[in-house]
Design a protein around this motif. Sequence first.
Motif, PDB file in Angstrom:
ATOM      1  N   THR A 234       0.808  -1.226   0.000  1.00 34.44           N
ATOM      2  CA  THR A 234       0.000   0.000   0.000  1.00 34.44           C
ATOM      3  C   THR A 234       0.834   1.266   0.000  1.00 34.44           C
ATOM      4  N   SER A 235       2.150   1.137   0.239  1.00 36.25           N
ATOM      5  CA  SER A 235       3.017   2.316   0.404  1.00 36.25           C
ATOM      6  C   SER A 235       2.485   3.224   1.515  1.00 36.25           C
ATOM      7  N   MET A 236       1.925   2.602   2.524  1.00 33.84           N
ATOM      8  CA  MET A 236       1.397   3.312   3.692  1.00 33.84           C
ATOM      9  C   MET A 236       1.780   2.536   4.956  1.00 33.84           C
ATOM     10  N   ALA A 237       1.548   3.159   6.100  1.00 33.40           N
ATOM     11  CA  ALA A 237       1.791   2.472   7.366  1.00 33.40           C
ATOM     12  C   ALA A 237       0.818   1.303   7.495  1.00 33.40           C
ATOM     13  N   ALA A 238       1.306   0.194   8.028  1.00 26.81           N
ATOM     14  CA  ALA A 238       0.486  -1.000   8.197  1.00 26.81           C
ATOM     15  C   ALA A 238       0.701  -1.572   9.590  1.00 26.81           C
ATOM     16  N   ARG A 239      -0.367  -2.127  10.132  1.00 29.55           N
ATOM     17  CA  ARG A 239      -0.282  -2.840  11.406  1.00 29.55           C
ATOM     18  C   ARG A 239      -0.392  -4.334  11.121  1.00 29.55           C
ATOM     19  N   ILE A 240       0.616  -5.092  11.547  1.00 28.72           N
ATOM     20  CA  ILE A 240       0.671  -6.525  11.276  1.00 28.72           C
ATOM     21  C   ILE A 240       0.399  -7.287  12.577  1.00 28.72           C
ATOM     22  N   ARG A 241      -0.611  -8.148  12.565  1.00 33.66           N
ATOM     23  CA  ARG A 241      -0.931  -8.939  13.753  1.00 33.66           C
ATOM     24  C   ARG A 241      -0.305 -10.332  13.598  1.00 33.66           C
ATOM     25  N   ILE A 242       0.414 -10.749  14.639  1.00 35.30           N
ATOM     26  CA  ILE A 242       1.190 -11.992  14.584  1.00 35.30           C
ATOM     27  C   ILE A 242       0.889 -12.823  15.832  1.00 35.30           C
ATOM     28  N   PHE A 243       0.600 -14.099  15.625  1.00 39.23           N
ATOM     29  CA  PHE A 243       0.333 -15.014  16.740  1.00 39.23           C
ATOM     30  C   PHE A 243       1.323 -16.173  16.643  1.00 39.23           C
ATOM     31  N   ASP A 244       2.069 -16.424  17.717  1.00 42.25           N
ATOM     32  CA  ASP A 244       3.070 -17.490  17.742  1.00 42.25           C
ATOM     33  C   ASP A 244       2.774 -18.490  18.857  1.00 42.25           C
ATOM     34  N   PHE A 245       2.999 -19.768  18.532  1.00 42.75           N
ATOM     35  CA  PHE A 245       2.922 -20.834  19.530  1.00 42.75           C
ATOM     36  C   PHE A 245       4.193 -21.670  19.409  1.00 42.75           C
ATOM     37  N   TYR A 246       4.805 -22.006  20.544  1.00 48.04           N
ATOM     38  CA  TYR A 246       6.094 -22.682  20.555  1.00 48.04           C
ATOM     39  C   TYR A 246       6.045 -23.971  21.380  1.00 48.04           C
ATOM     40  N   ARG A 247       6.811 -24.981  20.929  1.00 46.92           N
ATOM     41  CA  ARG A 247       7.005 -26.189  21.716  1.00 46.92           C
ATOM     42  C   ARG A 247       8.499 -26.459  21.835  1.00 46.92           C
ATOM     43  N   ILE A 248       8.965 -26.777  23.039  1.00 46.59           N
ATOM     44  CA  ILE A 248      10.381 -26.998  23.319  1.00 46.59           C
ATOM     45  C   ILE A 248      10.664 -28.497  23.361  1.00 46.59           C
ATOM     46  N   ASP A 249      11.771 -28.918  22.753  1.00 46.98           N
ATOM     47  CA  ASP A 249      12.204 -30.307  22.845  1.00 46.98           C
ATOM     48  C   ASP A 249      12.872 -30.521  24.198  1.00 46.98           C
ATOM     49  N   GLU A 250      12.363 -31.472  24.961  1.00 54.56           N
ATOM     50  CA  GLU A 250      12.862 -31.673  26.327  1.00 54.56           C
ATOM     51  C   GLU A 250      14.303 -32.159  26.336  1.00 54.56           C
ATOM     52  N   ALA A 251      14.709 -32.911  25.307  1.00 56.58           N
ATOM     53  CA  ALA A 251      16.067 -33.462  25.279  1.00 56.58           C
ATOM     54  C   ALA A 251      17.091 -32.399  24.893  1.00 56.58           C
ATOM     55  N   THR A 252      16.810 -31.633  23.830  1.00 54.42           N
ATOM     56  CA  THR A 252      17.776 -30.634  23.369  1.00 54.42           C
ATOM     57  C   THR A 252      17.638 -29.306  24.098  1.00 54.42           C
ATOM     58  N   ARG A 253      16.503 -29.106  24.756  1.00 56.63           N
ATOM     59  CA  ARG A 253      16.198 -27.862  25.467  1.00 56.63           C
ATOM     60  C   ARG A 253      16.249 -26.667  24.507  1.00 56.63           C
ATOM     61  N   LYS A 254      15.724 -26.904  23.297  1.00 60.19           N
ATOM     62  CA  LYS A 254      15.654 -25.865  22.281  1.00 60.19           C
ATOM     63  C   LYS A 254      14.247 -25.846  21.676  1.00 60.19           C
ATOM     64  N   ILE A 255      13.945 -24.768  20.951  1.00 54.56           N
ATOM     65  CA  ILE A 255      12.641 -24.645  20.292  1.00 54.56           C
ATOM     66  C   ILE A 255      12.590 -25.632  19.130  1.00 54.56           C
ATOM     67  N   ALA A 256      11.622 -26.558  19.185  1.00 50.67           N
ATOM     68  CA  ALA A 256      11.504 -27.573  18.139  1.00 50.67           C
ATOM     69  C   ALA A 256      10.386 -27.257  17.152  1.00 50.67           C
ATOM     70  N   TYR A 257       9.388 -26.507  17.593  1.00 53.22           N
ATOM     71  CA  TYR A 257       8.233 -26.238  16.734  1.00 53.22           C
ATOM     72  C   TYR A 257       7.738 -24.822  16.982  1.00 53.22           C
ATOM     73  N   ASN A 258       7.501 -24.109  15.893  1.00 49.75           N
ATOM     74  CA  ASN A 258       6.949 -22.756  15.979  1.00 49.75           C
ATOM     75  C   ASN A 258       5.824 -22.631  14.957  1.00 49.75           C
ATOM     76  N   TRP A 259       4.603 -22.470  15.471  1.00 55.40           N
ATOM     77  CA  TRP A 259       3.465 -22.179  14.596  1.00 55.40           C
ATOM     78  C   TRP A 259       3.259 -20.674  14.632  1.00 55.40           C
ATOM     79  N   MET A 260       3.496 -20.026  13.474  1.00 62.48           N
ATOM     80  CA  MET A 260       3.422 -18.570  13.404  1.00 62.48           C
ATOM     81  C   MET A 260       2.328 -18.193  12.408  1.00 62.48           C
ATOM     82  N   LEU A 261       1.326 -17.484  12.891  1.00 62.42           N
ATOM     83  CA  LEU A 261       0.204 -17.086  12.049  1.00 62.42           C
ATOM     84  C   LEU A 261       0.250 -15.583  11.804  1.00 62.42           C
ATOM     85  N   LEU A 262       0.442 -15.211  10.534  1.00 58.65           N
ATOM     86  CA  LEU A 262       0.309 -13.815  10.122  1.00 58.65           C
ATOM     87  C   LEU A 262      -1.157 -13.562   9.769  1.00 58.65           C
ATOM     88  N   ASP A 263      -1.715 -12.499  10.304  1.00 57.15           N
ATOM     89  CA  ASP A 263      -3.120 -12.188  10.016  1.00 57.15           C
ATOM     90  C   ASP A 263      -3.190 -11.504   8.644  1.00 57.15           C
TER      91      ASP A 263
END
Length: 269
Positions: A234-263
């Motif tokens: 649009t060549s204008m200011a925009a507001r972006i809504r973002i929803f994230d959900f995360y799951r951690i791997d218990e063995a590696t203690r790192k983020i294994a899954y990220n569901w990211m929804l852009l509106d």
Amino acid sequence: MPDVLIGTNTGPSAYGPPTGKSFAYGGIAVTYVNRNKETKEWQYVAEWIQHDELSLVAQLGIDLSKVELPNTHAKPNHNCDVNRPSWGWKADEGGDDDSEEIKSSSSSISSSSILDQGRDVDPTLPLAKGLVKGMDSLISNHVNCWDFDAWSAAMKPFWDPDLIYDTNWTPYPNVLGNSSGLRPWFDREHIPFNLAFRNCTFSQMIFAGEELTATTTTYGLAYWQADLAHIPHTSMAARIRIFDFYRIDEATRKIAYNWMLLDLPHLML
């Protein structure tokens, strides 16, 4: 659960007399559910609700300097404060939830145990929340944004090597969609987003986390200067809504899954 509230201000509100103006503003509700050990039913335990009140006020044309702001915490919940979910997680004692599964995870994993991996993680937070907060700071500050080698080196301490990054499906190849690994994420979502919204400023509205799961609700504000997933800019200011959900791997203690929804529908309004 995102929502959009649409209506007309026909009666008095906390901001004063009716303005007669129409409005449409967004919001989000994040819920925490747990299984009742006696009934075996899933039940709501806590809910966080955030609405874009500033957008409402702007659309109604209200001068905030001339109104008495409403007291939104007339009776605060003393069991729910910053970095302490209402179901009772405590940094110094571990979870006091009755669930044996949560107790087991809390006792075997702690944020302090991951400091040896070179990550900037707050040890007073539950593991998932500390990981996401540290990783998010790199994204929000646009650290090495365009250089994959430097960017991935900063990201690797937070992410499982086989991470799954799951976002909006599009019919166009190599734009958004489901991917695995840092390189596909960088090429298919990170770069297209930053080309469309350079120097985006992020405001985190809701951040809930425990040891192995976390969720965030974020608003981004940016100048929309290039198409995203074939959606015309649009060549204008925009507001972006973002929803994230995360799951951690218990063995590696790192983020294994990220569901990211852009509106994306909200961007097209």
